[in-house]
Motif scaffolding. Structure first.
Motif, PDB file in Angstrom:
ATOM      1  N   VAL A 144       0.673  -1.237  -0.010  1.00  0.00           N
ATOM      2  CA  VAL A 144       0.127  -0.117   0.097  1.00  0.00           C
ATOM      3  C   VAL A 144       0.873   1.224   0.151  1.00  0.00           C
ATOM      4  CG1 VAL A 144      -1.536   1.420   1.149  1.00  0.00           C
ATOM      5  CG2 VAL A 144      -2.022  -1.088   0.981  1.00  0.00           C
ATOM      6  N   CYS A 145       2.023   1.224   0.748  1.00  0.00           N
ATOM      7  CA  CYS A 145       2.814   2.385   0.899  1.00  0.00           C
ATOM      8  C   CYS A 145       3.914   2.509  -0.450  1.00  0.00           C
ATOM      9  CB  CYS A 145       3.697   2.185   2.232  1.00  0.00           C
ATOM     10  SG  CYS A 145       2.619   2.822   3.791  1.00  0.00           S
ATOM     11  N   ILE A 146       3.954   1.454  -0.854  1.00  0.00           N
ATOM     12  CA  ILE A 146       4.869   1.581  -2.024  1.00  0.00           C
ATOM     13  C   ILE A 146       3.785   2.069  -3.204  1.00  0.00           C
ATOM     14  CG2 ILE A 146       5.717   0.192  -4.362  1.00  0.00           C
ATOM     15  CD1 ILE A 146       6.677  -1.778  -1.876  1.00  0.00           C
ATOM     16  N   LEU A 147       2.729   1.826  -3.526  1.00  0.00           N
ATOM     17  CA  LEU A 147       1.830   2.387  -4.326  1.00  0.00           C
ATOM     18  C   LEU A 147       1.729   3.696  -4.029  1.00  0.00           C
ATOM     19  CD1 LEU A 147      -0.327   1.980  -6.708  1.00  0.00           C
ATOM     20  CD2 LEU A 147      -1.758   1.223  -5.090  1.00  0.00           C
ATOM     21  N   ALA A 148       1.433   4.196  -2.706  1.00  0.00           N
ATOM     22  CA  ALA A 148       0.877   5.412  -2.267  1.00  0.00           C
ATOM     23  C   ALA A 148       2.000   6.379  -2.789  1.00  0.00           C
ATOM     24  CB  ALA A 148       0.818   5.718  -0.948  1.00  0.00           C
ATOM     25  N   ASP A 149       3.439   6.011  -2.452  1.00  0.00           N
ATOM     26  CA  ASP A 149       4.534   6.991  -2.975  1.00  0.00           C
ATOM     27  C   ASP A 149       4.461   6.730  -4.293  1.00  0.00           C
ATOM     28  OD1 ASP A 149       6.972   8.001  -2.042  1.00  0.00           O
ATOM     29  OD2 ASP A 149       7.997   6.622  -3.194  1.00  0.00           O
ATOM     30  N   ILE A 150       4.201   5.662  -5.119  1.00  0.00           N
ATOM     31  CA  ILE A 150       4.295   6.215  -6.658  1.00  0.00           C
ATOM     32  C   ILE A 150       3.101   7.227  -7.003  1.00  0.00           C
ATOM     33  CG2 ILE A 150       3.863   4.866  -8.801  1.00  0.00           C
ATOM     34  CD1 ILE A 150       5.040   2.297  -7.580  1.00  0.00           C
ATOM     35  N   TYR A 151       2.095   6.915  -6.406  1.00  0.00           N
ATOM     36  CA  TYR A 151       1.081   7.896  -6.658  1.00  0.00           C
ATOM     37  C   TYR A 151       1.548   9.574  -6.302  1.00  0.00           C
ATOM     38  CZ  TYR A 151      -3.091   5.208  -8.135  1.00  0.00           C
ATOM     39  OH  TYR A 151      -3.773   4.532  -8.785  1.00  0.00           O
ATOM     40  N   TRP A 152       2.341   9.736  -5.193  1.00  0.00           N
ATOM     41  CA  TRP A 152       2.545  10.912  -4.822  1.00  0.00           C
ATOM     42  C   TRP A 152       3.588  11.280  -5.716  1.00  0.00           C
ATOM     43  CZ3 TRP A 152       7.518  12.382  -2.838  1.00  0.00           C
ATOM     44  CH2 TRP A 152       7.739  13.970  -2.541  1.00  0.00           C
ATOM     45  N   GLN A 153       4.578  10.818  -6.251  1.00  0.00           N
ATOM     46  CA  GLN A 153       5.518  10.930  -7.265  1.00  0.00           C
ATOM     47  C   GLN A 153       4.845  11.328  -8.500  1.00  0.00           C
ATOM     48  OE1 GLN A 153       8.609   7.850  -7.487  1.00  0.00           O
ATOM     49  NE2 GLN A 153       8.740   7.658  -5.298  1.00  0.00           N
ATOM     50  N   GLN A 154       3.791  10.627  -8.894  1.00  0.00           N
ATOM     51  CA  GLN A 154       3.081  11.036 -10.155  1.00  0.00           C
ATOM     52  C   GLN A 154       2.127  12.223 -10.121  1.00  0.00           C
ATOM     53  OE1 GLN A 154       3.991   9.343 -12.964  1.00  0.00           O
ATOM     54  NE2 GLN A 154       5.580   8.616 -11.767  1.00  0.00           N
ATOM     55  N   ALA A 162      -4.908   9.025   0.939  1.00  0.00           N
ATOM     56  CA  ALA A 162      -5.904   7.993   1.013  1.00  0.00           C
ATOM     57  C   ALA A 162      -5.160   6.505   1.409  1.00  0.00           C
ATOM     58  CB  ALA A 162      -6.968   8.031  -0.090  1.00  0.00           C
ATOM     59  N   LEU A 163      -4.099   6.229   0.524  1.00  0.00           N
ATOM     60  CA  LEU A 163      -3.711   5.181   0.610  1.00  0.00           C
ATOM     61  C   LEU A 163      -2.676   4.990   1.750  1.00  0.00           C
ATOM     62  CD1 LEU A 163      -2.441   4.246  -3.257  1.00  0.00           C
ATOM     63  CD2 LEU A 163      -3.904   2.930  -1.604  1.00  0.00           C
ATOM     64  N   ALA A 164      -1.909   6.025   2.234  1.00  0.00           N
ATOM     65  CA  ALA A 164      -1.073   6.140   3.404  1.00  0.00           C
ATOM     66  C   ALA A 164      -1.990   6.016   4.590  1.00  0.00           C
ATOM     67  CB  ALA A 164      -0.220   7.211   3.369  1.00  0.00           C
ATOM     68  N   GLU A 165      -3.040   6.801   4.555  1.00  0.00           N
ATOM     69  CA  GLU A 165      -3.982   6.628   5.869  1.00  0.00           C
ATOM     70  C   GLU A 165      -4.640   5.310   5.988  1.00  0.00           C
ATOM     71  OE1 GLU A 165      -6.543   9.967   4.749  1.00  0.00           O
ATOM     72  OE2 GLU A 165      -5.225  11.417   5.732  1.00  0.00           O
ATOM     73  N   SER A 166      -4.853   4.734   4.907  1.00  0.00           N
ATOM     74  CA  SER A 166      -5.433   3.386   5.051  1.00  0.00           C
ATOM     75  C   SER A 166      -4.524   2.175   5.404  1.00  0.00           C
ATOM     76  CB  SER A 166      -5.973   2.785   3.601  1.00  0.00           C
ATOM     77  OG  SER A 166      -4.888   2.423   2.631  1.00  0.00           O
ATOM     78  N   ALA A 167      -3.258   2.616   5.302  1.00  0.00           N
ATOM     79  CA  ALA A 167      -2.092   1.556   5.761  1.00  0.00           C
ATOM     80  C   ALA A 167      -1.990   1.907   7.341  1.00  0.00           C
ATOM     81  CB  ALA A 167      -0.825   1.988   5.028  1.00  0.00           C
ATOM     82  N   LEU A 168      -2.317   3.088   7.924  1.00  0.00           N
ATOM     83  CA  LEU A 168      -2.191   3.269   9.181  1.00  0.00           C
ATOM     84  C   LEU A 168      -3.326   2.634  10.106  1.00  0.00           C
ATOM     85  CD1 LEU A 168      -0.912   7.100   8.981  1.00  0.00           C
ATOM     86  CD2 LEU A 168       0.434   4.889   9.697  1.00  0.00           C
ATOM     87  N   ARG A 169      -4.503   2.533   9.157  1.00  0.00           N
ATOM     88  CA  ARG A 169      -5.751   1.659   9.953  1.00  0.00           C
ATOM     89  C   ARG A 169      -5.245   0.370  10.196  1.00  0.00           C
ATOM     90  NH1 ARG A 169      -8.674   5.333   6.677  1.00  0.00           N
ATOM     91  NH2 ARG A 169      -8.695   4.118   4.849  1.00  0.00           N
ATOM     92  N   TRP A 170      -4.298  -0.232   9.371  1.00  0.00           N
ATOM     93  CA  TRP A 170      -3.942  -1.692   9.720  1.00  0.00           C
ATOM     94  C   TRP A 170      -2.729  -1.750  10.814  1.00  0.00           C
ATOM     95  CZ3 TRP A 170      -6.531  -6.032   8.568  1.00  0.00           C
ATOM     96  CH2 TRP A 170      -7.640  -5.664   7.407  1.00  0.00           C
ATOM     97  N   HIS A 171      -1.928  -0.463  10.630  1.00  0.00           N
ATOM     98  CA  HIS A 171      -0.797  -0.399  11.487  1.00  0.00           C
ATOM     99  C   HIS A 171      -0.453   0.933  11.789  1.00  0.00           C
ATOM    100  CE1 HIS A 171       3.567  -0.949  12.592  1.00  0.00           C
ATOM    101  NE2 HIS A 171       3.586  -2.126  12.274  1.00  0.00           N
ATOM    102  N   GLU A 172      -0.921   1.235  13.035  1.00  0.00           N
ATOM    103  CA  GLU A 172      -1.148   2.684  13.293  1.00  0.00           C
ATOM    104  C   GLU A 172       0.202   3.620  13.242  1.00  0.00           C
ATOM    105  OE1 GLU A 172      -1.444   3.189  18.016  1.00  0.00           O
ATOM    106  OE2 GLU A 172      -3.297   2.674  16.819  1.00  0.00           O
ATOM    107  N   ALA A 177       4.222   4.691   6.032  1.00  0.00           N
ATOM    108  CA  ALA A 177       3.143   5.711   5.782  1.00  0.00           C
ATOM    109  C   ALA A 177       3.238   7.253   6.612  1.00  0.00           C
ATOM    110  CB  ALA A 177       1.863   4.967   6.290  1.00  0.00           C
ATOM    111  N   LEU A 178       3.665   7.102   7.534  1.00  0.00           N
ATOM    112  CA  LEU A 178       3.912   8.336   8.452  1.00  0.00           C
ATOM    113  C   LEU A 178       4.682   9.329   7.682  1.00  0.00           C
ATOM    114  CD1 LEU A 178       4.125   6.895  12.076  1.00  0.00           C
ATOM    115  CD2 LEU A 178       2.058   8.117  11.154  1.00  0.00           C
ATOM    116  N   SER A 179       5.921   8.688   7.113  1.00  0.00           N
ATOM    117  CA  SER A 179       6.953   9.600   6.380  1.00  0.00           C
ATOM    118  C   SER A 179       6.083  10.019   5.206  1.00  0.00           C
ATOM    119  CB  SER A 179       8.000   8.674   6.167  1.00  0.00           C
ATOM    120  OG  SER A 179       8.664   8.406   7.234  1.00  0.00           O
ATOM    121  N   LEU A 180       5.255   9.526   4.547  1.00  0.00           N
ATOM    122  CA  LEU A 180       4.843   9.876   3.167  1.00  0.00           C
ATOM    123  C   LEU A 180       3.862  10.938   3.611  1.00  0.00           C
ATOM    124  CD1 LEU A 180       4.490   9.737   0.262  1.00  0.00           C
ATOM    125  CD2 LEU A 180       2.935   7.960   0.495  1.00  0.00           C
TER     126      LEU A 180
END
Length: 186
Positions: A144-154, A162-172, A177-180
């Motif tokens: 999820v965070c790899i994908l989020a980072d790619i979206y951010w770069q694009q 939204a992806l980074a926040e969803s990752a934090l719902r699984w692993h707070e 995710a926090l860095s992104l």
């Protein structure tokens, strides 16, 4: 014997995870000496050597594991990542293709293929592959965070957020995710 071997491999994996790769190398070298034909021991020895900075030894161990069991997806993925880091793009892709022939739905095959696609300029293909994987495996916070980072770069800031926040719902407290999110907030 198999339980003993498996226990030492699990111990070694834990040592590698805890950044004690040197100790894992020692355990695995002993294990390989006991059973030279155990591909899994060679594969993990390659991982431990790689983590400890012994690139030559890592390559030798991965290649030995591959010789013993050329259809081991774990070894193929490790060889792919190793070759990618060495700048050997064609070899990295070849190993991933072999792994995909064996297990097309393997998470590591999918994620590493997507990352290589993005990094070789096939961004849309890589994003599509990761989007499909993440849609079916939303608890895979690393993907999820790899994908989020790619979206951010694009430039897809909202989707990345939204992806980074969803990752934090699984692993707070998941660091990537926090860095992104910190980068997104500026």
């Amino acid at each position: 014997k198999n339980d003993f071997v498996e226990a030492l491999i699990v111990l070694s994996a834990m040592l590698i995870e805890e950044e004690l790769a040197g100790e894992a190398v020692e355990v695995l070298q002993r294990l390989v000496a006991l059973d030279e034909h155990a591909h899994q021991s060679h594969n993990y020895l390659g991982m431990a050597r790689h983590r400890s900075g012994d690139r030559v030894g890592a390559r030798a161990s991965f290649e030995r594991a591959y010789e013993q069991k050329p259809d081991s997806v774990e070894t193929l993925v490790n060889l792919s990542v190793f070759e990618w880091e060495e700048g050997q793009v064609e070899a990295a892709v070849s190993y991933l293709e072999q792994a995909a022939e064996c297990e097309p739905d393997n998470r590591d095959v999918i994620v590493n293929t997507a990352v290589i696609q993005v990094q070789t300029g096939h961004v849309e293909d890589g994003m599509r592959l990761l989007d499909e994987h993440v849609a079916a495996n939303e608890s895979d916070v690393e993907a999820v965070c790899i994908l989020a980072d790619i979206y951010w770069q694009q430039g897809g800031v909202e989707r990345a957020k939204a992806l980074a926040e969803s990752a934090l719902r699984w692993h707070e407290n998941y660091g990537p995710a926090l860095s992104l999110l910190e980068k997104i907030r500026g």
